[in-house]
Design a protein around this motif. Sequence first.
Motif, PDB file in Angstrom:
ATOM      1  N   LEU A  71       0.856  -1.180   0.000  1.00 51.06           N
ATOM      2  CA  LEU A  71       0.000   0.000   0.000  1.00 51.06           C
ATOM      3  C   LEU A  71       0.896   1.234   0.000  1.00 51.06           C
ATOM      4  CD1 LEU A  71      -2.519  -1.199   2.699  1.00 51.06           C
ATOM      5  CD2 LEU A  71      -2.784  -1.293   0.232  1.00 51.06           C
ATOM      6  N   PHE A  72       0.467   2.185  -0.707  1.00 52.98           N
ATOM      7  CA  PHE A  72       1.197   3.445  -0.746  1.00 52.98           C
ATOM      8  C   PHE A  72       0.246   4.543  -0.264  1.00 52.98           C
ATOM      9  CE2 PHE A  72       3.022   0.688  -3.968  1.00 52.98           C
ATOM     10  CZ  PHE A  72       4.352   0.719  -3.611  1.00 52.98           C
ATOM     11  N   PRO A  73       0.090   4.611   1.006  1.00 52.91           N
ATOM     12  CA  PRO A  73      -0.845   5.637   1.483  1.00 52.91           C
ATOM     13  C   PRO A  73      -0.299   7.030   1.169  1.00 52.91           C
ATOM     14  CG  PRO A  73       0.273   4.607   3.321  1.00 52.91           C
ATOM     15  CD  PRO A  73       0.702   3.883   2.083  1.00 52.91           C
ATOM     16  N   ARG A  74      -1.175   7.854   0.772  1.00 48.17           N
ATOM     17  CA  ARG A  74      -0.780   9.215   0.410  1.00 48.17           C
ATOM     18  C   ARG A  74      -1.516  10.156   1.332  1.00 48.17           C
ATOM     19  NH1 ARG A  74      -2.057  13.057  -3.849  1.00 48.17           N
ATOM     20  NH2 ARG A  74      -0.106  14.111  -4.261  1.00 48.17           N
ATOM     21  N   THR A  75      -0.779  10.903   1.967  1.00 53.58           N
ATOM     22  CA  THR A  75      -1.414  11.884   2.842  1.00 53.58           C
ATOM     23  C   THR A  75      -1.327  13.246   2.191  1.00 53.58           C
ATOM     24  OG1 THR A  75       0.634  12.270   4.031  1.00 53.58           O
ATOM     25  CG2 THR A  75      -0.839  10.612   4.928  1.00 53.58           C
ATOM     26  N   GLU A  76      -2.284  14.018   2.501  1.00 49.19           N
ATOM     27  CA  GLU A  76      -2.283  15.391   2.013  1.00 49.19           C
ATOM     28  C   GLU A  76      -2.245  16.320   3.211  1.00 49.19           C
ATOM     29  OE1 GLU A  76      -5.051  17.025  -0.842  1.00 49.19           O
ATOM     30  OE2 GLU A  76      -4.995  15.073  -1.830  1.00 49.19           O
ATOM     31  N   SER A  77      -1.467  17.229   3.050  1.00 52.71           N
ATOM     32  CA  SER A  77      -1.393  18.233   4.111  1.00 52.71           C
ATOM     33  C   SER A  77      -1.775  19.581   3.523  1.00 52.71           C
ATOM     34  CB  SER A  77       0.018  18.344   4.682  1.00 52.71           C
ATOM     35  OG  SER A  77       0.375  17.120   5.271  1.00 52.71           O
ATOM     36  N   ILE A  78      -2.452  20.320   4.291  1.00 53.78           N
ATOM     37  CA  ILE A  78      -2.770  21.690   3.876  1.00 53.78           C
ATOM     38  C   ILE A  78      -1.998  22.601   4.806  1.00 53.78           C
ATOM     39  CG2 ILE A  78      -4.575  23.414   3.697  1.00 53.78           C
ATOM     40  CD1 ILE A  78      -6.499  21.134   3.084  1.00 53.78           C
ATOM     41  N   VAL A  79      -1.255  23.361   4.184  1.00 55.98           N
ATOM     42  CA  VAL A  79      -0.469  24.321   4.967  1.00 55.98           C
ATOM     43  C   VAL A  79      -1.037  25.711   4.666  1.00 55.98           C
ATOM     44  CG1 VAL A  79       1.782  25.331   5.376  1.00 55.98           C
ATOM     45  CG2 VAL A  79       1.562  22.864   4.883  1.00 55.98           C
ATOM     46  N   CYS A  80      -1.475  26.289   5.656  1.00 55.07           N
ATOM     47  CA  CYS A  80      -1.926  27.678   5.508  1.00 55.07           C
ATOM     48  C   CYS A  80      -0.802  28.547   6.038  1.00 55.07           C
ATOM     49  CB  CYS A  80      -3.203  27.927   6.299  1.00 55.07           C
ATOM     50  SG  CYS A  80      -4.604  27.006   5.651  1.00 55.07           S
ATOM     51  N   GLN A  81      -0.218  29.145   5.171  1.00 58.43           N
ATOM     52  CA  GLN A  81       0.892  30.013   5.590  1.00 58.43           C
ATOM     53  C   GLN A  81       0.392  31.455   5.728  1.00 58.43           C
ATOM     54  OE1 GLN A  81       4.100  29.727   2.829  1.00 58.43           O
ATOM     55  NE2 GLN A  81       5.197  28.296   4.124  1.00 58.43           N
ATOM     56  N   GLU A  82       0.814  31.968   6.694  1.00 58.35           N
ATOM     57  CA  GLU A  82       0.564  33.400   6.879  1.00 58.35           C
ATOM     58  C   GLU A  82       1.911  34.035   7.170  1.00 58.35           C
ATOM     59  OE1 GLU A  82      -2.420  34.395   9.694  1.00 58.35           O
ATOM     60  OE2 GLU A  82      -3.808  32.937   8.881  1.00 58.35           O
TER      61      GLU A  82
END
Length: 101
Positions: free
Chosen positions: A72-83
Amino acid sequence: MRNNYPYNHSHHGGYCGYLGPTFNQLPPQTVLVQYDPIYRNMSFTGQDITVPVVQPSCTTNVYQKSYKYMHLFPRTESIVCQETNEHFYAPPCPPRSCPWC
């Protein structure tokens, strides 16, 4: 009573003195051999004989475990809110003479 052939005897067992007819006896002859059919005697003795016969066989029992690897190649997504922020400082104000500045 024995019959003494060629003499005749009376019924009373005595010799009556009468000499009956005479017979000539020829010498014995040998003729060709006669063969009777063969009488075949048979004696039968039976016996059972056991013959061991080896018939080898082989049974292979296979117990197989099959490992199936699921990659399995789990793919995670991250959301980076940069300020970002920057601080700017205004240059210092020159001294003022006026209070409203």
